[in-house]
Enzyme design. Structure first.
Site, PDB file in Angstrom:
ATOM      1  N   HIS A 174       0.854  -1.186   0.000  1.00 37.21           N
ATOM      2  CA  HIS A 174       0.000   0.000   0.000  1.00 37.21           C
ATOM      3  C   HIS A 174       0.887   1.231   0.000  1.00 37.21           C
ATOM      4  CE1 HIS A 174      -3.429   2.570   0.867  1.00 37.21           C
ATOM      5  NE2 HIS A 174      -2.583   3.252   1.616  1.00 37.21           N
ATOM      6  N   ASP A 232     -15.426   2.504   6.573  1.00 33.85           N
ATOM      7  CA  ASP A 232     -14.349   3.439   6.210  1.00 33.85           C
ATOM      8  C   ASP A 232     -14.775   4.303   5.032  1.00 33.85           C
ATOM      9  OD1 ASP A 232     -11.617   4.554   6.045  1.00 33.85           O
ATOM     10  OD2 ASP A 232     -11.682   3.538   4.117  1.00 33.85           O
ATOM     11  N   ARG A 242     -15.112  12.717   6.386  1.00 31.27           N
ATOM     12  CA  ARG A 242     -13.863  13.410   6.765  1.00 31.27           C
ATOM     13  C   ARG A 242     -13.420  14.356   5.668  1.00 31.27           C
ATOM     14  NH1 ARG A 242      -9.957   8.782   7.321  1.00 31.27           N
ATOM     15  NH2 ARG A 242      -8.422  10.417   7.594  1.00 31.27           N
ATOM     16  N   SER A 264      -8.034   4.036   8.852  1.00 34.85           N
ATOM     17  CA  SER A 264      -8.685   3.971   7.544  1.00 34.85           C
ATOM     18  C   SER A 264      -7.911   3.045   6.602  1.00 34.85           C
ATOM     19  CB  SER A 264      -8.769   5.393   6.978  1.00 34.85           C
ATOM     20  OG  SER A 264      -9.043   5.387   5.616  1.00 34.85           O
ATOM     21  N   LYS A 295      -9.023  -1.298   5.533  1.00 29.28           N
ATOM     22  CA  LYS A 295      -9.273  -1.813   4.171  1.00 29.28           C
ATOM     23  C   LYS A 295      -8.348  -2.988   3.865  1.00 29.28           C
ATOM     24  CE  LYS A 295      -8.890   2.349   2.248  1.00 29.28           C
ATOM     25  NZ  LYS A 295      -9.229   3.579   2.918  1.00 29.28           N
TER      26      LYS A 295
HETATM   27  N1  URA Z   1      -5.825   6.986   2.496  1.00 31.31           N
HETATM   28  C1  URA Z   1      -6.822   6.310   3.119  1.00 31.31           C
HETATM   29  O1  URA Z   1      -7.201   5.227   2.677  1.00 31.31           O
HETATM   30  N2  URA Z   1      -7.381   6.850   4.204  1.00 31.31           N
HETATM   31  C2  URA Z   1      -6.988   8.018   4.727  1.00 31.31           C
HETATM   32  O2  URA Z   1      -7.515   8.438   5.732  1.00 31.31           O
HETATM   33  C3  URA Z   1      -5.951   8.729   4.077  1.00 31.31           C
HETATM   34  C4  URA Z   1      -5.385   8.176   2.958  1.00 31.31           C
END
Ligand code: URA
Length: 421
Positions: free
Chosen positions: A79, A157, A164, A179, A183
């Site tokens: 990621h 999320d 947000r 967050s 995922k």
């Molecule tokens: N990427 C994400 O998946 N979540 C965040 O809060 C910021 C960047």
């Protein structure tokens, strides 16, 4: 009082939320029972007061468990927190898969400056990341590499992130960490590498902040049963030469077919692939990476993966680009001191390669090719960038000019890898 009002009372005075309270609020919000105004009040209290580790872990777990969960304990994934010209996934994942480390990856679309892997892949005619669970599983087994669009996983999320984004509560360490990890945990890969970008073109502007986020991502992942490590990499300047969807696929293919790419991209792509193999316990990872590239196995893996997801894999190195092209010339002679990722990213967005709002369309053939990297000597009038796209090339040209900083003294290329854990 409702759970969310209780939670707001606790958090606004800096208290600690219980696991049960966090789960109740997250589930209530996902089910549409908690109104946006109460949830945004709680998010702002969290933004201002912060959250302890146990609270952050509880939030991560509650969001990961808010929808479907997959399980791919044998798979690797990476990621990136998002950068300009960051096509490392397109290169390192086929390499890892070719070396026997299967990849089950969840990806997103780009918003703002940073491109998304799905947008890049969709510049390939026919490619789709809309896979059923069954097809995703089958492809991981048969091809060893599958990429799915972040859709039904971690719906909490998705809902909270959208809130947000419109309430000034994105840039909070516990909210970002929970967050991202929720995922990843919902996708279920057993081995994860985080690439935390640091610099003008990234979320994290300083190495200290980037390290703090990297440590949180690794700790949360390990607490939730995922083997994880992290790199902190430079994002003051764009990565490689290509910024934009088709341009980045073309540059990735150039690398995987033995063509030359700039040193920063070459180094980071090999390192990420090797770190993925290391996480999976593959012996002599660097040698395995070299072999996968030189034998053509990694490129073959990329083609099989693209084909499996409906894409035309024969002509990846010459995906169509915008016909509207202009070059930007160096205003004077000198050494490139910085070609700021922030400015180049904005230029690429202006040309049509990204979206400012979620519903914007993306031009797959738009973007910027950087022709001069940090440390290069350029002469007055020499082209330093090539712009593709028709959305606002005049403004894009201005942004590229402003992004270029020249020095009279020779400049050393910065280290691409700033830290590692
Ligand atoms: N990427 C994400 O998946 N979540 C965040 O809060 C910021 C960047």
């Amino acid at each position: 009082m409702s759970a969310v009002l209780d939670a707001i009372e606790v958090k606004k005075f800096g208290g600690e939320l219980s696991q049960e309270a966090i789960r109740e609020v997250v589930n209530g919000y996902t089910a549409g029972e908690v109104p946006d105004y109460q949830m945004s009040s709680l998010l702002m209290a969290i933004f201002i007061r912060g959250m302890g580790y146990e609270e952050t872990l509880a939030l991560t777990r509650a969001m990961a468990e808010s929808g479907q969960q997959y399980s791919f304990p044998e798979c690797v994934d990476k990621h990136s927190t998002g950068g300009v010209g960051d096509k490392i996934s397109l290169i390192s994942l086929p390499i890892a898969a070719a070396c026997g480390a299967p990849v089950a990856k969840l990806s997103g679309r780009g918003l703002g400056l940073t491109g998304g892997t799905i947008d890049k892949l969709e510049s390939i005619p026919g490619f789709s990341a809309d896979l059923s669970e069954d097809r995703f599983h089958r492809q991981v087994e048969e091809v060893g590499l599958a990429i799915l669009e972040a859709g039904g996983l971690a719906p909490a999320d998705k809902a909270i992130y959208a809130l947000r984004d419109t309430t000034g509560t994105v840039d909070s360490l516990p909210l970002i960490g929970s967050s991202i990890v929720s995922k990843k945990v919902a996708t279920g890969a057993g081995h994860l590498l985080y690439d935390v970008k640091c610099g003008s073109g990234a979320f994290m502007k300083t190495p200290e902040d980037a390290r703090e986020l990297a440590e949180l991502l690794v700790r949360l992942s390990e607490s939730l049963g995922v083997k994880a490590s992290a790199l902190i990499t430079d994002m003051d300047n764009p990565l490689g030469r290509a910024i934009g969807n088709a341009l980045e696929v073309r540059e990735s293919v150039r690398f995987l077919t033995g063509g030359e790419v700039p040193g920063d991209l070459d180094h980071e792509a090999r390192l990420v692939a090797a770190r993925l193999l290391e996480l999976k316990g593959v012996g002599e990872p660097e040698a395995a990476v070299e072999k996968a590239i030189s034998s053509g196995a990694a490129y073959d893996k990329l083609q099989r993966f693209v084909n499996a997801q409906g894409g035309a894999a024969d002509d990846l190195e010459s995906l169509p680009l915008s016909e509207e092209v202009r070059e930007v010339a160096a205003p004077r002679s000198g050494y490139v001191f910085r070609f700021a990722a922030l400015g180049i990213g904005r230029a690429s967005l202006t040309l049509g390669a990204g979206r400012e709002k979620k519903e914007d369309a993306v031009d797959p053939g738009a973007g910027v090719e950087v022709l001069a990297k940090v440390g290069d000597r350029v002469e007055e009038g020499e082209p330093v960038a090539r712009l593709y796209g028709s959305r606002d090339p005049g403004r894009a040209e201005e942004l590229v000019r402003e992004a270029l900083e020249l020095s009279d003294e020779p400049v050393e290329a910065p280290p691409g890898i700033l830290d590692s854990l």
